[in-house]
Design a protein around this motif. Structure first.
Motif, PDB file in Angstrom:
ATOM      1  N   THR A  53      75.852 -35.209 -32.055  1.00 35.61           N
ATOM      2  CA  THR A  53      74.430 -34.988 -32.021  1.00 35.61           C
ATOM      3  C   THR A  53      73.922 -33.524 -32.349  1.00 35.61           C
ATOM      4  O   THR A  53      72.748 -33.555 -32.300  1.00 35.61           O
ATOM      5  CB  THR A  53      73.589 -35.979 -31.098  1.00 35.61           C
ATOM      6  N   ALA A  54      74.963 -32.685 -32.186  1.00 36.65           N
ATOM      7  CA  ALA A  54      74.551 -31.343 -32.406  1.00 36.65           C
ATOM      8  C   ALA A  54      74.383 -30.787 -33.621  1.00 36.65           C
ATOM      9  O   ALA A  54      74.963 -30.322 -34.483  1.00 36.65           O
ATOM     10  CB  ALA A  54      75.356 -30.515 -31.786  1.00 36.65           C
ATOM     11  N   ASP A  55      72.995 -31.090 -34.185  1.00 34.82           N
ATOM     12  CA  ASP A  55      72.689 -30.780 -35.616  1.00 34.82           C
ATOM     13  C   ASP A  55      73.154 -29.468 -36.204  1.00 34.82           C
ATOM     14  O   ASP A  55      73.757 -29.433 -37.241  1.00 34.82           O
ATOM     15  CB  ASP A  55      71.431 -31.161 -36.242  1.00 34.82           C
ATOM     16  N   VAL A  56      72.849 -28.414 -35.420  1.00 34.70           N
ATOM     17  CA  VAL A  56      73.116 -27.151 -35.979  1.00 34.70           C
ATOM     18  C   VAL A  56      74.581 -26.993 -36.310  1.00 34.70           C
ATOM     19  O   VAL A  56      74.988 -26.426 -37.153  1.00 34.70           O
ATOM     20  CB  VAL A  56      72.281 -26.064 -35.157  1.00 34.70           C
ATOM     21  N   ALA A  57      75.278 -27.168 -34.829  1.00 37.05           N
ATOM     22  CA  ALA A  57      76.748 -27.049 -34.833  1.00 37.05           C
ATOM     23  C   ALA A  57      77.378 -27.970 -36.051  1.00 37.05           C
ATOM     24  O   ALA A  57      78.477 -27.508 -36.811  1.00 37.05           O
ATOM     25  CB  ALA A  57      77.449 -27.460 -33.567  1.00 37.05           C
ATOM     26  N   ASN A  58      76.812 -29.078 -36.263  1.00 37.90           N
ATOM     27  CA  ASN A  58      77.404 -30.007 -37.347  1.00 37.90           C
ATOM     28  C   ASN A  58      77.383 -29.263 -38.671  1.00 37.90           C
ATOM     29  O   ASN A  58      78.412 -29.634 -39.611  1.00 37.90           O
ATOM     30  CB  ASN A  58      76.837 -31.218 -37.625  1.00 37.90           C
ATOM     31  N   GLY A  59      76.281 -28.624 -38.996  1.00 39.24           N
ATOM     32  CA  GLY A  59      76.220 -27.888 -40.242  1.00 39.24           C
ATOM     33  C   GLY A  59      77.420 -26.721 -40.293  1.00 39.24           C
ATOM     34  O   GLY A  59      78.094 -26.585 -41.207  1.00 39.24           O
ATOM     35  N   GLY A  60      77.723 -26.475 -39.126  1.00 41.24           N
ATOM     36  CA  GLY A  60      78.717 -25.198 -39.076  1.00 41.24           C
ATOM     37  C   GLY A  60      80.050 -26.059 -39.287  1.00 41.24           C
ATOM     38  O   GLY A  60      80.783 -25.219 -39.892  1.00 41.24           O
ATOM     39  N   PHE A  61      80.273 -26.943 -38.815  1.00 40.00           N
ATOM     40  CA  PHE A  61      81.562 -27.688 -38.745  1.00 40.00           C
ATOM     41  C   PHE A  61      81.781 -27.856 -40.347  1.00 40.00           C
ATOM     42  O   PHE A  61      83.026 -27.682 -40.934  1.00 40.00           O
ATOM     43  CB  PHE A  61      81.692 -29.003 -38.031  1.00 40.00           C
ATOM     44  N   VAL A  62      80.780 -28.500 -41.128  1.00 37.94           N
ATOM     45  CA  VAL A  62      80.931 -28.825 -42.567  1.00 37.94           C
ATOM     46  C   VAL A  62      81.305 -27.429 -43.349  1.00 37.94           C
ATOM     47  O   VAL A  62      82.246 -27.492 -44.334  1.00 37.94           O
ATOM     48  CB  VAL A  62      79.926 -29.187 -43.082  1.00 37.94           C
ATOM     49  N   TRP A  83      66.244 -29.023 -40.977  1.00 35.72           N
ATOM     50  CA  TRP A  83      65.634 -27.806 -40.254  1.00 35.72           C
ATOM     51  C   TRP A  83      66.461 -27.484 -39.126  1.00 35.72           C
ATOM     52  O   TRP A  83      66.970 -26.306 -38.798  1.00 35.72           O
ATOM     53  CB  TRP A  83      64.119 -28.072 -39.451  1.00 35.72           C
ATOM     54  N   TYR A  84      67.338 -28.522 -38.675  1.00 32.19           N
ATOM     55  CA  TYR A  84      68.458 -28.246 -37.632  1.00 32.19           C
ATOM     56  C   TYR A  84      69.750 -28.181 -38.243  1.00 32.19           C
ATOM     57  O   TYR A  84      70.768 -27.374 -37.897  1.00 32.19           O
ATOM     58  CB  TYR A  84      68.440 -29.237 -36.506  1.00 32.19           C
ATOM     59  N   ASN A  85      69.997 -28.779 -39.360  1.00 31.38           N
ATOM     60  CA  ASN A  85      71.301 -28.845 -40.176  1.00 31.38           C
ATOM     61  C   ASN A  85      71.427 -27.921 -40.958  1.00 31.38           C
ATOM     62  O   ASN A  85      72.755 -27.241 -41.360  1.00 31.38           O
ATOM     63  CB  ASN A  85      71.360 -30.237 -40.726  1.00 31.38           C
ATOM     64  N   ALA A  86      70.293 -27.053 -41.547  1.00 35.13           N
ATOM     65  CA  ALA A  86      70.595 -26.082 -42.659  1.00 35.13           C
ATOM     66  C   ALA A  86      71.122 -24.834 -42.276  1.00 35.13           C
ATOM     67  O   ALA A  86      71.759 -24.189 -43.312  1.00 35.13           O
ATOM     68  CB  ALA A  86      69.236 -26.156 -43.493  1.00 35.13           C
ATOM     69  N   PRO A  87      70.685 -24.330 -41.013  1.00 34.67           N
ATOM     70  CA  PRO A  87      70.867 -22.862 -40.981  1.00 34.67           C
ATOM     71  C   PRO A  87      72.298 -22.263 -41.490  1.00 34.67           C
ATOM     72  O   PRO A  87      72.270 -21.454 -41.837  1.00 34.67           O
ATOM     73  CB  PRO A  87      70.628 -22.935 -39.516  1.00 34.67           C
ATOM     74  N   ILE A  88      73.495 -22.882 -40.837  1.00 32.79           N
ATOM     75  CA  ILE A  88      74.519 -22.178 -41.048  1.00 32.79           C
ATOM     76  C   ILE A  88      75.167 -22.455 -42.439  1.00 32.79           C
ATOM     77  O   ILE A  88      75.783 -21.654 -43.138  1.00 32.79           O
ATOM     78  CB  ILE A  88      75.808 -22.764 -40.047  1.00 32.79           C
ATOM     79  N   ILE A  89      74.572 -23.566 -43.019  1.00 29.07           N
ATOM     80  CA  ILE A  89      74.848 -23.986 -44.484  1.00 29.07           C
ATOM     81  C   ILE A  89      74.331 -23.015 -45.437  1.00 29.07           C
ATOM     82  O   ILE A  89      75.038 -22.203 -46.255  1.00 29.07           O
ATOM     83  CB  ILE A  89      74.519 -25.255 -44.798  1.00 29.07           C
ATOM     84  N   VAL A  90      72.943 -22.759 -45.137  1.00 28.61           N
ATOM     85  CA  VAL A  90      72.127 -21.740 -46.067  1.00 28.61           C
ATOM     86  C   VAL A  90      72.687 -20.390 -46.047  1.00 28.61           C
ATOM     87  O   VAL A  90      72.867 -19.621 -46.725  1.00 28.61           O
ATOM     88  CB  VAL A  90      70.752 -21.840 -46.142  1.00 28.61           C
ATOM     89  N   ASN A  91      72.905 -19.940 -44.509  1.00 28.14           N
ATOM     90  CA  ASN A  91      73.259 -18.640 -44.279  1.00 28.14           C
ATOM     91  C   ASN A  91      74.648 -18.211 -44.422  1.00 28.14           C
ATOM     92  O   ASN A  91      75.075 -16.951 -44.841  1.00 28.14           O
ATOM     93  CB  ASN A  91      72.807 -18.147 -43.041  1.00 28.14           C
TER      94      ASN A  91
END
Ligand SMILES: Cc1ncc(C[n+]2csc(CCOP(=O)(O)OP(=O)(O)O)c2C)c(N)n1
Ligand SMILES: [Mg+2]
Lengths: 302, 276
Positions: A53-62, A83-91
């Motif tokens: 359920t850790a959305d930010v980290a999940n984006g990072g896993f992907v 807002w929580y899933n995008a940070p690592i994907i977009v950056n």
């Protein structure tokens, strides 16, 4: 019976996991409903991956999975959760090709829905991904368009933000642009507003107005086709971009691009600039056919 | 039989001399963007890379912003690192990465984008997709990021062959750990069922804790001492320096290695600068 958008997504996902040996990540994928019936009943061994359920980290896993070259699908069940899933994907993923020469393509399935879901989950959130170089945004609402989006992604190496809408899942029809000689106005609808734009056109037609509809599949990159420019220039009162995001984002940016490259004004119509509540009295929905028709008439009769 | 400690020292010596000479280049203002020197911390990467070469594997490596020693220890090209610092297309990150975002494709070293700690979930995701040995380096401050903690938890849940290395210099820029938190990374990781240890950067101690590396998720919180400022060229005063200790231990042989590496780095700079 032609396939629906739902069946198209399901078949493409099955193909992507079983034939392409890729992975599909997301929260609560295998729970009842299988994301509105858009997922095949597959599990982790097949590549259907339940994340935490850790959305930010999940984006990072992907992103990490994408770096290994598997072109993962990432399902985000409500666009507001970006807002929580995008940070690592977009950056990271969007920049990886430019900084390190390592493409990091991800097929981000970002699902919109409105109506009684309150202040955070609903509507489309295109602008979050739009501002970052390295992302592409496409909003398929028909089976063929979804198929096209997937094929484009598979031959490309950018991050794809695939802006879906739950109301389109039952759709099995294709849209066609409607361009008439001497039209009064041109609508450029995005996402779910495409269905309502067609209804608005019928309302307006019954009242004696001639309206063009030019469907917007690609949000970024936005390419202003010559045929569209001509249709806009021929429209007596200009045009309007419709969106189910706030107007102060993708819609305004597209309208701006159209205006500097045409002779006409292009208006925008999307969500009102206020927070949505749960009750119908305080909700904030994309413009209905009636509201679109009213807004068009107001502009024409100014 | 190679002497493990000596082999580690050779790598650390290359790193230390690289950073000392780079320190001068920064002072001379040859480089005008933030440079994150890893001097003082070089024994961490040097030891782990030596262990990895003994194991004869080539794991995926996710580095943090203070990564020159990691890059060099794991075999990144010194010429390409210098070119990178000079902003050239021939740099290891195409001249885009500066000091903080270096990479080395040949050695499976993935670059960091500057957002502290996101290498942790990215490394975990890569490891999940590949199921191959993966090492993630993270600072004691970056490790506090919520997404780092949850990523360690997921690596545990999925029992991945991953090594988390917390380079614990006790500092976030200049803010000490005790100001930021009352807990320790190895305790948190333990709570998530990850085998974890809090150790010094003594190469023999690090090596001892790498016995079963990649058999299960492992976290080493390694206490170390940063020699230079957070960024740029300056020092926070006299502190413990493991390099000086090891140099003393190896005596003349150590001095000869140190001199060799100093010349190697000076030559590399000269070569690259003349290339202009
Ligand atoms: C997401 C994010 N937050 C904050 C920063 C600002 N920042 C840069 S370096 C740093 C401290 C890093 O400390 P640590 O992780 O312990 O690594 P060290 O520099 O000590 O090696 C911070 C907070 C950043 N770059 N990214
Ligand atoms: Mg630190």
């Amino acid at each position: 019976m032609a396939k629906t958008v739902r069946e198209t997504i399901k078949d493409l996902t099955r193909h992507h996991l079983l034939e392409k040996k890729s992975m599909c990540f997301g929260q609560c994928l295998t729970a009842v409903g299988w994301v509105g019936g858009t997922l095949p009943e597959l599990y982790e061994d097949d590549g259907m991956v339940e994340v935490t359920t850790a959305d930010v980290a999940n984006g990072g896993f992907v992103v990490g999975a994408a770096l290994k070259g598997i072109r993962p699908i990432y399902v985000v069940r409500y666009q507001g959760f970006q807002w929580y899933n995008a940070p690592i994907i977009v950056n990271y993923a969007c920049k990886s090709k430019e900084i390190w020469g390592i493409p990091c393509p991800i097929f981000v399935r970002s699902i919109a829905m409105e109506g009684a879901i309150g202040p955070v989950a609903g509507s489309s959130h295109h602008s979050l991904f739009q501002r970052m170089p390295g992302s592409k945004i496409i909003s398929p609402m028909t089976p063929n368009e979804y198929d096209f989006a997937y094929k484009e992604f598979m031959r490309d190496d950018d991050v794809y933000y695939v802006s879906e809408h739950r109301r389109s899942y039952d759709n099995n029809k294709e849209f066609e642009n409607i361009i008439e000689n001497g039209a009064d106005f041109t609508l450029f609808p995005i996402s779910i507003t495409r269905f309502d734009a067609e209804k608005a056109r019928i309302i307006l037609k019954e009242q004696g107005y001639s309206i063009n509809i030019i469907h917007q599949l690609w949000i970024k990159p936005f390419v202003f086709k010559n045929e569209w420019r001509e249709a806009l220039n021929q429209s007596k009162h200009g045009g309007m971009v419709l969106d189910d995001d706030y107007e102060e984002g993708a819609a305004s940016s597209i309208a701006h691009s159209m205006m500097i490259d045409s002779e006409k004004k292009v208006y925008t119509y999307g969500l009102e600039h206020r927070t949505a509540g749960f009750h119908p009295d305080v909700d904030n929905l994309p413009p209905s056919p009636e509201l679109i028709a009213d807004r068009v008439k107001t502009i024409i009769n100014k | 039989m190679k002497d493990f400690r000596l082999e580690v020292f050779k790598k650390a010596s290359l790193c230390r001399n690289f950073e000392n000479i780079l320190y001068e280049k920064v002072q001379e203002k040859l480089i005008k963007f933030p440079v994150y020197l890893s001097a003082g911390q070089e024994f961490i990467a040097a030891t782990i890379s030596e262990k990895i070469s003994e194991l004869n594997i080539s794991p995926d490596i996710f580095i943090q912003h203070r990564g020159h020693s990691t890059y060099l220890s794991f075999g990144g090209s010194i010429d390409e690192l210098i070119d990178e610092l000079l902003g050239r297309k021939t740099g290891c990150a195409l001249g885009m990465g500066g000091s903080a975002s270096i990479q080395c494709k040949k050695k499976n070293i993935y670059g960091h984008d500057g957002l502290m700690g996101n290498q942790v979930p990215i490394g975990v995701g890569a490891c999940f997709a590949s199921k191959c040995p993966t090492i993630v380096f993270v600072g004691d401050s970056a490790a506090e990021e919520d997404y780092c903690l949850s990523a360690i938890g997921w690596a545990s849940t999925k029992n991945l062959p991953i090594l988390f290395v917390v380079e614990d210099n006790n500092l976030s820029i200049l803010t000490e750990k005790k100001v930021r938190r009352n807990w320790e990374m190895h305790d948190v990781a333990k709570g998530m069922q990850v085998k974890s240890f809090n150790i010094s950067d003594d190469p023999l101690i690090i090596n001892k804790h790498l016995q079963n590396v990649f058999d299960f998720p492992l976290l080493l919180n390694i206490n170390t001492v940063r020699k230079f400022w957070h960024a740029g060229a300056g020092t926070d005063g006299e502190n413990f320096d493991r390099y000086e200790e090891e140099l003393k231990y190896f005596g003349d042989e150590g001095n000869a290695i140190d001199k060799y590496n100093k010349n190697l780095v000076l030559d590399a700079w000269q070569r690259q600068l003349e290339k202009q």
